[in-house]
Design a protein around this motif. Structure first.
Motif, PDB file in Angstrom:
ATOM      1  N   MET A   1       0.843  -1.189   0.000  1.00 48.55           N
ATOM      2  CA  MET A   1       0.000   0.000   0.000  1.00 48.55           C
ATOM      3  C   MET A   1       0.885   1.248   0.000  1.00 48.55           C
ATOM      4  O   MET A   1       1.804   1.366   0.798  1.00 48.55           O
ATOM      5  CB  MET A   1      -0.902  -0.039   1.230  1.00 48.55           C
ATOM      6  CG  MET A   1      -1.824   1.120   1.345  1.00 48.55           C
ATOM      7  SD  MET A   1      -2.881   0.879   2.788  1.00 48.55           S
ATOM      8  CE  MET A   1      -4.145   1.983   2.367  1.00 48.55           C
ATOM      9  N   ALA A   2       0.627   2.172  -0.893  1.00 50.09           N
ATOM     10  CA  ALA A   2       1.415   3.400  -1.016  1.00 50.09           C
ATOM     11  C   ALA A   2       1.092   4.341   0.140  1.00 50.09           C
ATOM     12  O   ALA A   2      -0.056   4.433   0.585  1.00 50.09           O
ATOM     13  CB  ALA A   2       1.116   4.082  -2.345  1.00 50.09           C
ATOM     14  N   PRO A   3       2.114   5.058   0.649  1.00 53.19           N
ATOM     15  CA  PRO A   3       1.854   6.013   1.724  1.00 53.19           C
ATOM     16  C   PRO A   3       0.959   7.149   1.220  1.00 53.19           C
ATOM     17  O   PRO A   3       1.023   7.549   0.068  1.00 53.19           O
ATOM     18  CB  PRO A   3       3.239   6.531   2.104  1.00 53.19           C
ATOM     19  CG  PRO A   3       4.126   6.186   0.967  1.00 53.19           C
ATOM     20  CD  PRO A   3       3.501   5.029   0.246  1.00 53.19           C
ATOM     21  N   THR A   4       0.140   7.646   2.118  1.00 56.61           N
ATOM     22  CA  THR A   4      -0.755   8.751   1.784  1.00 56.61           C
ATOM     23  C   THR A   4      -0.055  10.066   2.097  1.00 56.61           C
ATOM     24  O   THR A   4       0.543  10.219   3.153  1.00 56.61           O
ATOM     25  CB  THR A   4      -2.046   8.662   2.612  1.00 56.61           C
ATOM     26  OG1 THR A   4      -2.649   7.398   2.373  1.00 56.61           O
ATOM     27  CG2 THR A   4      -3.016   9.767   2.259  1.00 56.61           C
ATOM     28  N   THR A   5      -0.127  11.003   1.183  1.00 55.11           N
ATOM     29  CA  THR A   5       0.445  12.322   1.396  1.00 55.11           C
ATOM     30  C   THR A   5      -0.680  13.284   1.751  1.00 55.11           C
ATOM     31  O   THR A   5      -1.719  13.311   1.095  1.00 55.11           O
ATOM     32  CB  THR A   5       1.164  12.817   0.123  1.00 55.11           C
ATOM     33  OG1 THR A   5       2.148  11.857  -0.238  1.00 55.11           O
ATOM     34  CG2 THR A   5       1.808  14.162   0.355  1.00 55.11           C
ATOM     35  N   ILE A   6      -0.446  14.055   2.814  1.00 48.97           N
ATOM     36  CA  ILE A   6      -1.441  15.063   3.184  1.00 48.97           C
ATOM     37  C   ILE A   6      -0.802  16.435   3.067  1.00 48.97           C
ATOM     38  O   ILE A   6       0.403  16.589   3.229  1.00 48.97           O
ATOM     39  CB  ILE A   6      -1.999  14.835   4.610  1.00 48.97           C
ATOM     40  CG1 ILE A   6      -0.880  14.886   5.648  1.00 48.97           C
ATOM     41  CG2 ILE A   6      -2.751  13.522   4.699  1.00 48.97           C
ATOM     42  CD1 ILE A   6      -1.364  14.847   7.073  1.00 48.97           C
ATOM     43  N   SER A   7      -1.617  17.422   2.783  1.00 49.26           N
ATOM     44  CA  SER A   7      -1.108  18.790   2.652  1.00 49.26           C
ATOM     45  C   SER A   7      -0.995  19.428   4.030  1.00 49.26           C
ATOM     46  O   SER A   7      -1.625  18.986   4.997  1.00 49.26           O
ATOM     47  CB  SER A   7      -2.046  19.619   1.775  1.00 49.26           C
ATOM     48  OG  SER A   7      -3.240  19.891   2.479  1.00 49.26           O
ATOM     49  N   GLN A  10      -4.295  20.550   5.301  1.00 48.40           N
ATOM     50  CA  GLN A  10      -5.074  19.501   5.947  1.00 48.40           C
ATOM     51  C   GLN A  10      -4.635  19.312   7.402  1.00 48.40           C
ATOM     52  O   GLN A  10      -5.467  19.077   8.281  1.00 48.40           O
ATOM     53  CB  GLN A  10      -4.940  18.182   5.177  1.00 48.40           C
ATOM     54  CG  GLN A  10      -5.656  18.199   3.838  1.00 48.40           C
ATOM     55  CD  GLN A  10      -5.333  16.982   3.019  1.00 48.40           C
ATOM     56  OE1 GLN A  10      -4.165  16.674   2.783  1.00 48.40           O
ATOM     57  NE2 GLN A  10      -6.373  16.282   2.573  1.00 48.40           N
TER      58      GLN A  10
END
Length: 120
Positions: A1-7, A10
């Motif tokens: 599962m690819a890591p999630t990037t948050i701004s 956010q």
């Protein structure tokens, strides 16, 4: 599962809407450590002859002045200061609040804390 990037927006929204006092105290401590790291990195990057801008000084008339670093000196208790050779425009601004001979096209300010020197 690819890591999630948050701004960062956010993160700010989440902190604003969901933080307790304890969370904010922890967040402030982490933010202060980050500020110290960034300040230390910036200070270490300043070199002689580099163009810089002054900021964060108690004498607000110096903030925003520009010039080159003439020298960098270590002082007691780990404090590092720089001598800043103001450019012509900043010398004129400085002259409006401090004494500088009218014939001088540049002026050197000694003892400027490196924490107040920003590379441009």
């Amino acid at each position: 599962m690819a890591p999630t990037t948050i701004s960062f927006e956010q993160v700010i929204t989440y902190v604003t809407n969901n933080s307790t006092t304890a969370d904010l105290d922890r967040f402030n401590a982490v933010a202060e450590r980050r500020r110290k790291h960034l300040r230390s990195t910036r200070e270490a990057s300043v070199t002689v002859e580099q163009w810089v801008r002054l900021g964060g000084l108690k004498d607000f008339t110096l903030n925003g002045l520009r010039g080159t670093v003439a020298s960098i000196d270590k002082r007691g208790r780990g404090k590092t200061v720089a001598s800043i050779r103001l450019d012509a425009e900043s010398t004129i601004r400085y002259r409006s609040e401090h004494y500088v001979a009218t014939a001088d096209t540049e002026h050197t300010l000694p003892g400027i804390p490196l924490t107040c020197v920003y590379p441009v």
